[in-house]
Design an enzyme around this catalytic site. Structure first.
Site, mmCIF file in Angstrom:
data_model
loop_
_atom_site.group_PDB
_atom_site.id
_atom_site.type_symbol
_atom_site.label_atom_id
_atom_site.label_comp_id
_atom_site.label_asym_id
_atom_site.label_seq_id
_atom_site.Cartn_x
_atom_site.Cartn_y
_atom_site.Cartn_z
ATOM 1 N N ASP A 340 11.933 10.304 20.312
ATOM 2 C CA ASP A 340 12.038 10.565 21.719
ATOM 3 C C ASP A 340 11.731 9.472 22.413
ATOM 4 O O ASP A 340 10.487 8.751 21.842
ATOM 5 C CB ASP A 340 11.530 11.938 21.748
ATOM 6 C CG ASP A 340 11.878 12.328 23.288
ATOM 7 O OD1 ASP A 340 12.909 11.641 23.899
ATOM 8 O OD2 ASP A 340 11.632 13.501 23.667
ATOM 9 N N ASP A 601 7.484 16.350 18.388
ATOM 10 C CA ASP A 601 6.322 17.224 18.722
ATOM 11 C C ASP A 601 6.558 18.664 19.307
ATOM 12 O O ASP A 601 5.886 19.444 19.834
ATOM 13 C CB ASP A 601 5.390 16.508 19.569
ATOM 14 C CG ASP A 601 5.994 15.982 20.745
ATOM 15 O OD1 ASP A 601 7.110 16.434 21.308
ATOM 16 O OD2 ASP A 601 5.286 15.468 21.733
ATOM 17 N N ASP A 605 11.985 20.383 17.201
ATOM 18 C CA ASP A 605 12.085 19.222 16.191
ATOM 19 C C ASP A 605 11.894 19.670 14.607
ATOM 20 O O ASP A 605 11.886 18.821 13.940
ATOM 21 C CB ASP A 605 11.039 18.208 16.586
ATOM 22 C CG ASP A 605 11.360 17.465 17.985
ATOM 23 O OD1 ASP A 605 12.596 17.194 18.031
ATOM 24 O OD2 ASP A 605 10.206 17.447 18.762
ATOM 25 N N ASN A 669 -0.788 -6.146 -25.653
ATOM 26 C CA ASN A 669 -1.892 -6.013 -26.559
ATOM 27 C C ASN A 669 -1.769 -5.022 -27.740
ATOM 28 O O ASN A 669 -1.881 -5.420 -29.070
ATOM 29 C CB ASN A 669 -3.315 -6.306 -25.965
ATOM 30 C CG ASN A 669 -3.622 -7.156 -25.209
ATOM 31 O OD1 ASN A 669 -3.257 -8.300 -25.447
ATOM 32 N ND2 ASN A 669 -4.573 -6.814 -24.388
ATOM 33 N N ASN A 694 -9.848 -0.533 -24.541
ATOM 34 C CA ASN A 694 -8.996 0.158 -23.506
ATOM 35 C C ASN A 694 -9.774 0.472 -22.291
ATOM 36 O O ASN A 694 -9.446 0.367 -21.120
ATOM 37 C CB ASN A 694 -8.359 1.349 -24.153
ATOM 38 C CG ASN A 694 -7.326 1.938 -23.290
ATOM 39 O OD1 ASN A 694 -6.332 1.501 -22.780
ATOM 40 N ND2 ASN A 694 -7.607 3.485 -23.033
ATOM 41 N N ASP A 698 -9.648 -1.024 -18.411
ATOM 42 C CA ASP A 698 -9.367 0.009 -17.332
ATOM 43 C C ASP A 698 -10.475 -0.109 -16.220
ATOM 44 O O ASP A 698 -9.712 0.360 -14.947
ATOM 45 C CB ASP A 698 -9.668 1.450 -17.821
ATOM 46 C CG ASP A 698 -8.108 1.958 -18.468
ATOM 47 O OD1 ASP A 698 -7.194 1.558 -18.413
ATOM 48 O OD2 ASP A 698 -8.147 2.980 -19.274
#
Length: 852
Positions: A340, A601, A605, A669, A694, A698
């Protein structure tokens, strides 16, 4: 003690009155042990414990212990714990210690990240919590909707969400939108009263239902059912309603399934071949399971959650509150924004410019009539009435309000009945055309009443003149209703047109620059307003639209969906739009391939907010709009939205970085290790060493949420592209495997390494290369031209140093590592350096050929 009276009218299964719409209010209040002034605070707390929170789905436990234990529920982790138990049974205590230690550390890291994310999200959602007005201890107070209990007496006004199934005690011109429950298109009028027990749900006009909302009018009602005991709750239980899956969620889910399928096939094949080659079964099993851990992006859900939550925190610093984390992706990929003009393009503070009679002259009487209407209005707060009351104050002590017909979005009028100077005067104010439609005459500057037809042309010219200057024009009319003490909509007829209230709302300072910023972010702004096209065009030109294309609500009504689909992308301004047309505009934009955001708002709406890919509201919005939104702005300002979009795109970019990492070096890998194990006379890495690899790779990836993002990653909308990710995985996974195989050849054929040296060398190369490659694939630029975040840099440096030192520390012996000669370290360093250089070259070629 049961809070309800025991009687045949009580449902013994869930302890609530049966067919409460058929009970007189006094009897129902007695059964609920409440009164017209509500219950006490102490009683409310007891009932909250008894009935639980007013939620359709129970809140998930976020206790620390429950969250910590949840880290160990994945199938991979459970299988590893089973393998640890099997190792213990076979007296392999070192393997048991290694597996349990790594599983525990992984779980602890996941818990720490997710706990922080959950706490942050709870704090953000508390900012935009929906509240309801209830009577507690005889006084009205606002409380969170989830704390509403049976027996509460609630006060409702236009825009309020109805927090439970209720019986109306009092009402005034109450209209409720029940489309979510009954599918009824138009608002339904609700009245206090008693109905037959057999009355169908859609005809219960004395009952209010959870999940619906007030369009206009006011009411006082007693809450009978909450949560899953409501009619809406029963529907959601049967259908197991959940928010629609976003494109991002769907992409992540499919990506996870894709990797799991590859992992499962590979692990089964590796286990079978290693067993066939007469290697120890337990060793083969643990090796296969460790590979599964390395291949599976088990941290993907946690890292995505943490990344999105971290993004939500950053967006909150820009005054943008994210209610649903998954909507951040849609927010970042949004390329059309519908808004709006009031409060976004303009200041949003409406001011009265003047009051004019039908001849275009300033009129004190017109202003007085408008003031009477605004002063006595009680439907719902709106800026127009506030502006009229603040512009000029009149002494209305001699006036008494008798009745009111509240504003609604069909009539677009508000009428007040006042007693003044012995007369009952009805004053109506609203949209000019809607006020003129109920007028049969008009009052001139001299006070002469003339036929409305004689001045209509003059009225229209005055309207066009004011509108062309960007001013908003409302109509004011009045009528003497004789001795009638009450009025209805039917009284709005044969009225006398009094004149105009002319209002203005100036454009915001710097709004043209903000719209230009949106354009540079690849977002097209489309204005959707109920104002007439002359006002909309004037304001739009003031804020930077040159020769805007305008489509009116009447044009929309005569246009087919196919015709709208062809034109919708070219239209800049949708003016004179009715509430039910907003959703149609948004759906047409979506069908034409756009990701659409909508800022709303108001009461009207809600449907448009639901239809949009990204529903955006503001903290000052009515409850129904705020509830329907995915994102809530703490300020109704497009400048705030611009910053929020940038943060949303940064969050999406960082989420994709983890996906790229999980599908390149790590995957390469593990894949090459699986292949090499078929040709070596020994396992290339022991199960515990794979798990350690691993875990260490990570750690840098867990800091990705705080990483910096290149400007080119936020300068235009981006969408989840599973095809691009698959291509990325293939190219960089193969590249990783090539250098793993080079490492294997160097260790086995050149250095003639022993099994322990081979494993140590491969461990160091795998961990260091996987950590450093993160710095390469996190950016489309050469890695030295894009500075990573400080936490990512620190974590990468820590892991590289740890990988170099690990074999030389006492703990290295536990994992089966051995100290390497300097020649081994130099050769590993050369291979890693060439890997980084090759990755940069491949990256440059890849992004030239594959657009993203």
């Amino acid at each position: 003690m049961n809070i309800f009276n025991i009687s045949k009218r009580i449902d013994p299964t869930n302890q609530r009155p049966q067919a409460f719409w058929s009970l007189p209010a006094s009897e129902l209040l007695a059964q609920l042990k409440t009164s017209p002034v509500g219950i006490t605070g102490d009683e409310a707390r007891q009932r909250l414990i008894r009935f639980g929170s007013n939620l359709l789905t129970p809140r998930k436990s976020s206790g620390s212990l429950a969250l910590f234990l949840a880290q160990f529920k994945s199938p991979i982790t459970l299988i590893l714990l089973f393998a640890a138990g099997l190792s213990l049974f076979l007296q392999e205590r070192v393997d048991v210690l290694i597996i349990l230690t790594i599983v525990f550390i992984s779980g602890l890291l996941g818990f720490w990240q997710e706990r922080g994310a959950a706490n942050a999200l709870d704090k953000l959602l508390a900012i935009v919590q929906i509240k309801a007005m209830v009577l507690r201890d005889g006084s009205p107070i606002e409380i969170p909707v989830e704390e509403i209990v049976p027996g509460d007496v609630i006060i409702l006004n236009g825009g309020d969400i109805i927090p439970g199934d209720c019986l109306i005690l009092e009402s005034k011109d109450l209209f409720v939108d029940e489309a979510t429950l009954t599918g009824e298109t138009y608002p339904v009028e609700k009245l206090a009263g008693v109905l037959m027990k057999e009355t169908q749900l859609g005809q219960r006009n004395n009952t209010l239902f959870m999940g619906t909302h007030v369009v206009s009018g006011s009411a006082k009602a007693v809450v009978v059912c909450t949560g899953t005991e409501t009619e809406f709750g029963k529907v959601s239980e049967r259908l197991k309603l959940r928010p629609p899956e976003t494109e991002f969620e769907r992409g992540v889910r499919r990506f996870g399934y894709f990797l799991m399928e590859i992992t499962l096939l590979l692990v089964i094949a590796i286990f079978a071949i290693n067993t066939y080659m007469a290697r120890p079964v337990l060793e083969a099993l643990l090796f296969s399971l460790a590979l599964a851990v390395g291949l599976t992006p088990q941290l993907l859900p946690a890292i995505i959650s943490v990344n999105l939550a971290h993004g939500a925190k950053r967006m909150a610093q820009q005054k943008v509150i994210v209610k649903r984390l998954a909507s951040i992706e849609n927010f970042g990929s949004m390329n059309v924004l519908c808004s709006d003009k009031t409060g976004t393009l303009t200041e949003g503070v409406v001011r009265v410019n003047t009051a004019l009679d039908v001849e275009g002259k300033e009129s004190e009487k017109v202003l007085l009539n408008a003031y009477l209407n605004a002063f006595f209005e009680t439907g719902f707060t709106n800026p127009i009435d506030s502006a009229i009351r603040n512009y000029r104050q009149f002494d209305v002590s001699g006036c008494q309000k008798l009745d009111e017909v509240p504003y609604d979005f069909i009539r677009k009028r508000l009428s007040i009945l006042v007693s003044r100077d012995g007369k009952h005067l009805m004053v109506t104010k609203g949209a000019l055309s809607n006020v003129l439609s109920v007028c049969s005459s008009a009052e001139t500057s001299d006070g002469i009443i003339v036929d409305i037809a004689t001045v209509k042309d003059h009225i229209q010219k005055c309207f066009e003149k004011q509108s062309g200057e960007g001013l908003r024009v409302l109509g004011v009319a009045y009528r003497d209703v004789g001795s009638d003490p009450l009025i209805t909509k039917e009284h709005e007829a044969a009225m006398v047109f009094s004149g105009f209230i002319v209002m203005f709302d100036p454009p915001k300072a710097g709004i043209a620059n903000t719209i230009n910023q949106l354009h540079h972010l690849g977002i097209s702004l489309k204005v959707v307003t109920g104002d007439n096209k002359l006002v909309a065009a004037n304001v739009s030109q003031q804020v930077g639209f040159s020769n805007p294309q305008i489509l009116t609500g009447s044009d929309l009504r005569s246009m087919s969906d196919e015709a709208l689909l062809k034109r919708v992308n070219d239209i800049n301004i949708f003016a004179e739009v009715e509430p039910n047309q907003k959703e149609r505009i948004i759906l047409a934009l979506k069908k034409s391939g756009n990701v659409v955001g909508y800022i709303g708002d108001g009461v009207n709406d809600a449907s448009a907010l639901h239809a949009a890919d990204v529903g955006i509201s503001v903290d000052s919005a009515v409850d129904v709009a705020k509830d329907a939104a995915d994102i809530v702005l703490l300020e109704k300002d497009l400048g705030v939205l611009v910053q929020g979009v940038r943060e949303g795109r940064m969050t999406f970019a960082n989420t994709l970085k983890y996906v790229f990492m999980a599908t390149s070096a790590n995957f390469g890998n593990m894949f090459s290790m699986a292949g090499v194990s078929l040709f070596l006379p020994f396992l290339p890495l022991l199960p515990g060493q794979i798990l350690l690899t691993n875990l260490m790779t990570d750690i840098p990836e867990m800091t990705i949420a705080t990483d910096s993002v290149d400007g080119e990653m936020v300068d235009h909308p981006r969408r989840w592209d599973i095809g691009f990710i698959r291509n990325f995985m293939v190219v960089f996974g193969i590249l990783s495997s090539v250098f793993d195989i080079l490492t294997f050849g160097a260790l086995f054929f050149i250095l003639h390494a022993t099994p322990d040296q081979f494993r140590t060398g491969w461990f160091m190369e795998s961990v260091i290369s996987a950590s450093l490659i993160v710095l390469v694939i996190r950016t489309k630029k050469p890695f030295f031209k894009s500075i990573p975040g400080k936490y990512l840099s620190a974590a990468t440096l820590l892991i590289v140093v740890s990988a170099l030192l690990f074999p030389f520390m006492p703990i290295g012996n536990i994992f089966g590592f051995s100290q390497l000669p300097i020649s081994y370290l130099l050769l590993m360093g050369v291979i890693v350096a060439f890997y980084i250089i090759a990755a940069e070259i491949v990256k440059a070629v890849f992004y030239r050929r594959v657009k993203f």
